[in-house]
Motif scaffolding. Structure first.
Motif, PDB file in Angstrom:
ATOM      1  N   LYS A 148       0.825  -1.207   0.000  1.00 23.13           N
ATOM      2  CA  LYS A 148       0.000   0.000   0.000  1.00 23.13           C
ATOM      3  C   LYS A 148       0.862   1.261   0.000  1.00 23.13           C
ATOM      4  O   LYS A 148       0.572   2.224  -0.715  1.00 23.13           O
ATOM      5  CB  LYS A 148      -0.926   0.021   1.218  1.00 23.13           C
ATOM      6  N   HIS A 149       1.912   1.251   0.809  1.00 18.33           N
ATOM      7  CA  HIS A 149       2.810   2.416   0.865  1.00 18.33           C
ATOM      8  C   HIS A 149       3.417   2.699  -0.506  1.00 18.33           C
ATOM      9  O   HIS A 149       3.403   3.842  -0.977  1.00 18.33           O
ATOM     10  CB  HIS A 149       3.910   2.183   1.903  1.00 18.33           C
ATOM     11  N   GLU A 150       3.969   1.669  -1.128  1.00 20.35           N
ATOM     12  CA  GLU A 150       4.626   1.858  -2.426  1.00 20.35           C
ATOM     13  C   GLU A 150       3.633   2.316  -3.495  1.00 20.35           C
ATOM     14  O   GLU A 150       3.944   3.185  -4.309  1.00 20.35           O
ATOM     15  CB  GLU A 150       5.329   0.567  -2.861  1.00 20.35           C
ATOM     16  N   LEU A 151       2.433   1.740  -3.495  1.00 21.75           N
ATOM     17  CA  LEU A 151       1.426   2.165  -4.472  1.00 21.75           C
ATOM     18  C   LEU A 151       0.978   3.593  -4.215  1.00 21.75           C
ATOM     19  O   LEU A 151       0.775   4.370  -5.162  1.00 21.75           O
ATOM     20  CB  LEU A 151       0.225   1.214  -4.448  1.00 21.75           C
ATOM     21  N   LEU A 152       0.832   3.959  -2.963  1.00 17.47           N
ATOM     22  CA  LEU A 152       0.448   5.328  -2.617  1.00 17.47           C
ATOM     23  C   LEU A 152       1.480   6.324  -3.136  1.00 17.47           C
ATOM     24  O   LEU A 152       1.132   7.352  -3.725  1.00 17.47           O
ATOM     25  CB  LEU A 152       0.300   5.453  -1.101  1.00 17.47           C
ATOM     26  N   MET A 153       2.757   6.018  -2.954  1.00 17.42           N
ATOM     27  CA  MET A 153       3.819   6.893  -3.450  1.00 17.42           C
ATOM     28  C   MET A 153       3.811   6.952  -4.980  1.00 17.42           C
ATOM     29  O   MET A 153       4.007   8.017  -5.565  1.00 17.42           O
ATOM     30  CB  MET A 153       5.196   6.412  -2.963  1.00 17.42           C
ATOM     31  N   LEU A 154       3.562   5.830  -5.623  1.00 18.83           N
ATOM     32  CA  LEU A 154       3.516   5.791  -7.086  1.00 18.83           C
ATOM     33  C   LEU A 154       2.351   6.621  -7.625  1.00 18.83           C
ATOM     34  O   LEU A 154       2.521   7.411  -8.562  1.00 18.83           O
ATOM     35  CB  LEU A 154       3.381   4.343  -7.568  1.00 18.83           C
TER      36      LEU A 154
END
Length: 160
Positions: free
Chosen positions: A79-85
């Motif tokens: 979720k963190h990585e997708l949010l940043m993307l």
């Protein structure tokens, strides 16, 4: 006599077919791995680069076998990585189908890398492309922990 043999073999054919389907054969695998869709909840609502613009996006992932547990286990990192993307975008970079598909492909690669990193697999260094060679080399994930993660789908995509 031929008619009798033909009828007898036709009578036994369903029994042999049933035995093969239910693991009656020798040396067969346990069967195909279970494929499932998992929704990442809650949906992502992120601010875009422009003021007062946002993206609301619902994501589902297609996983096979034990990858479902890996996705659940590392959901916070995913979720963190997708949010940043998703939040590092301008509204102009998400207008066309090609741009959205490119974002989807980036998200697929990102999830593979996130799962592999969380499972302790170091990322391979990619070679710099030579002059004139601009093709992206697609990484083979078949032998990595993220192999069961198959795809990602946007089931809702709203720009405002």
């Amino acid at each position: 006599m031929r008619l009798f043999i033909l009828l007898f073999s036709l009578l036994l054919l369903p029994a042999f077919a049933s035995a093969e389907e239910h693991g009656g054969g020798e040396g067969e695998a346990a069967g195909p791995a279970k494929i499932q869709y998992m929704e990442i909840t809650p949906k992502f609502v992120v601010n875009l680069v422009e003021p007062k613009k946002f993206l609301a996006i619902t994501v589902q992932v297609l996983v096979e076998g034990a990858a479902a547990e890996a996705v659940k286990k590392h959901m916070a990192a995913i979720k963190h990585e997708l949010l940043m993307l998703f939040s590092d975008r301008s509204i102009d970079s998400l207008q066309t189908m090609e741009q959205r598909e490119a974002l989807r492909q980036q998200a697929v690669e990102l999830i593979h890398k996130t799962i592999d990193k969380a499972e302790g697999v170091e990322e391979e260094k990619e070679e710099e492309p030579q002059e004139g060679h601009k093709r992206m080399k697609k990484r083979d994930y078949s032998k990595l922990p993220s192999a069961g993660f198959k795809d990602l789908f946007f089931t809702e995509f709203l720009l405002q």
